[in-house]
Design a protein around this motif. Sequence first.
Motif, mmCIF file in Angstrom:
data_model
loop_
_atom_site.group_PDB
_atom_site.id
_atom_site.type_symbol
_atom_site.label_atom_id
_atom_site.label_comp_id
_atom_site.label_asym_id
_atom_site.label_seq_id
_atom_site.Cartn_x
_atom_site.Cartn_y
_atom_site.Cartn_z
ATOM 1 N N MET A 138 0.843 -1.196 0.000
ATOM 2 C CA MET A 138 0.000 0.000 0.000
ATOM 3 C C MET A 138 0.880 1.248 0.000
ATOM 4 O O MET A 138 0.622 2.182 -0.745
ATOM 5 N N LYS A 139 1.918 1.260 0.862
ATOM 6 C CA LYS A 139 2.797 2.435 0.918
ATOM 7 C C LYS A 139 3.481 2.678 -0.422
ATOM 8 O O LYS A 139 3.626 3.826 -0.846
ATOM 9 N N ASN A 140 3.890 1.612 -1.107
ATOM 10 C CA ASN A 140 4.520 1.763 -2.416
ATOM 11 C C ASN A 140 3.548 2.379 -3.416
ATOM 12 O O ASN A 140 3.908 3.241 -4.206
ATOM 13 N N ARG A 141 2.308 1.930 -3.396
ATOM 14 C CA ARG A 141 1.291 2.456 -4.315
ATOM 15 C C ARG A 141 1.030 3.935 -4.037
ATOM 16 O O ARG A 141 0.907 4.740 -4.946
ATOM 17 N N ILE A 142 0.954 4.283 -2.757
ATOM 18 C CA ILE A 142 0.727 5.674 -2.367
ATOM 19 C C ILE A 142 1.886 6.542 -2.843
ATOM 20 O O ILE A 142 1.687 7.608 -3.412
ATOM 21 N N SER A 143 3.110 6.059 -2.660
ATOM 22 C CA SER A 143 4.288 6.801 -3.134
ATOM 23 C C SER A 143 4.265 6.969 -4.647
ATOM 24 O O SER A 143 4.624 8.027 -5.169
ATOM 25 N N SER A 144 3.808 5.930 -5.355
ATOM 26 C CA SER A 144 3.809 5.975 -6.823
ATOM 27 C C SER A 144 2.844 7.015 -7.389
ATOM 28 O O SER A 144 2.996 7.454 -8.523
ATOM 29 N N ILE A 145 1.851 7.417 -6.604
ATOM 30 C CA ILE A 145 0.918 8.452 -7.073
ATOM 31 C C ILE A 145 1.202 9.802 -6.404
ATOM 32 O O ILE A 145 0.376 10.706 -6.427
ATOM 33 N N GLY A 146 2.385 9.903 -5.809
ATOM 34 C CA GLY A 146 2.825 11.176 -5.245
ATOM 35 C C GLY A 146 2.355 11.448 -3.836
ATOM 36 O O GLY A 146 2.401 12.582 -3.376
ATOM 37 N N GLY A 147 1.887 10.420 -3.139
ATOM 38 C CA GLY A 147 1.377 10.604 -1.784
ATOM 39 C C GLY A 147 2.436 10.355 -0.733
ATOM 40 O O GLY A 147 3.446 9.722 -0.982
ATOM 41 N N GLY A 148 2.193 10.869 0.435
ATOM 42 C CA GLY A 148 3.057 10.686 1.598
ATOM 43 C C GLY A 148 2.315 11.162 2.827
ATOM 44 O O GLY A 148 1.123 11.427 2.772
ATOM 45 N N ASP A 149 3.011 11.291 3.945
ATOM 46 C CA ASP A 149 2.426 11.804 5.187
ATOM 47 C C ASP A 149 1.157 11.042 5.564
ATOM 48 O O ASP A 149 0.077 11.629 5.728
ATOM 49 N N LEU A 166 -7.882 4.707 -2.450
ATOM 50 C CA LEU A 166 -7.379 3.379 -2.802
ATOM 51 C C LEU A 166 -8.097 2.366 -1.942
ATOM 52 O O LEU A 166 -8.198 2.537 -0.728
ATOM 53 N N ASP A 167 -8.601 1.297 -2.572
ATOM 54 C CA ASP A 167 -9.229 0.241 -1.784
ATOM 55 C C ASP A 167 -8.167 -0.804 -1.427
ATOM 56 O O ASP A 167 -7.006 -0.687 -1.848
ATOM 57 N N PRO A 168 -8.513 -1.825 -0.660
ATOM 58 C CA PRO A 168 -7.512 -2.820 -0.243
ATOM 59 C C PRO A 168 -6.820 -3.540 -1.401
ATOM 60 O O PRO A 168 -5.688 -4.004 -1.248
ATOM 61 N N SER A 169 -7.464 -3.617 -2.557
ATOM 62 C CA SER A 169 -6.831 -4.267 -3.712
ATOM 63 C C SER A 169 -5.992 -3.268 -4.516
ATOM 64 O O SER A 169 -5.495 -3.594 -5.588
ATOM 65 N N LEU A 170 -5.846 -2.037 -3.995
ATOM 66 C CA LEU A 170 -5.072 -0.944 -4.595
ATOM 67 C C LEU A 170 -5.724 -0.346 -5.833
ATOM 68 O O LEU A 170 -5.094 0.390 -6.578
ATOM 69 N N LYS A 171 -7.005 -0.644 -6.038
ATOM 70 C CA LYS A 171 -7.739 0.001 -7.125
ATOM 71 C C LYS A 171 -7.992 1.453 -6.728
ATOM 72 O O LYS A 171 -8.360 1.740 -5.587
ATOM 73 N N GLU A 172 -7.796 2.356 -7.677
ATOM 74 C CA GLU A 172 -7.940 3.778 -7.417
ATOM 75 C C GLU A 172 -9.305 4.286 -7.875
ATOM 76 O O GLU A 172 -9.767 3.940 -8.957
ATOM 77 N N TYR A 173 -9.923 5.088 -7.037
ATOM 78 C CA TYR A 173 -11.212 5.720 -7.320
ATOM 79 C C TYR A 173 -11.057 7.221 -7.095
ATOM 80 O O TYR A 173 -10.222 7.655 -6.312
ATOM 81 N N THR A 174 -11.884 8.006 -7.758
ATOM 82 C CA THR A 174 -11.961 9.439 -7.490
ATOM 83 C C THR A 174 -13.338 9.722 -6.908
ATOM 84 O O THR A 174 -14.352 9.439 -7.544
#
Length: 120
Positions: free
Chosen positions: A1-12, A72-80
């Motif tokens: 999950m952390k890797n996916r968040i980083s890949s879309i520019g997220g942090g904190d 992001l849901d548990p399967s790392l699918k992204e929604y807006t």
Amino acid sequence: MKNRISSIGGGDLKLVIEKELFDTDVADNNQWFSIPMKQVKKDFLSEKYQTELKLRNGHNQKHLVGILVKVLDPSLKEYTLRLKKWTMGGSIVYNLVSGWREIAKANKLKTGDTLQLWSF
């Protein structure tokens, strides 16, 4: 999950709420996930987004615009979805709308399930 968040520019990363789902969170006729301010563990909106949310909500709650957020849901699918701030029964409640039902159905969420919501 952390890797996916980083890949879309997220942090904190911050835990916003851990909540047992109620009927209103998963019912087909309700299209939102409620986040009561009283249950929020940490402020999760930057000052910029708090201001933007306030401006977009305005004073007429019948026409709240809210702000677009990535989920992001548990399967790392992204929604807006849209994050809106409502006053309900004198209490302030954040709500994730415009796509919440899709997430709930895709993840087979039901009343009594515990859900964690994190911000990044």
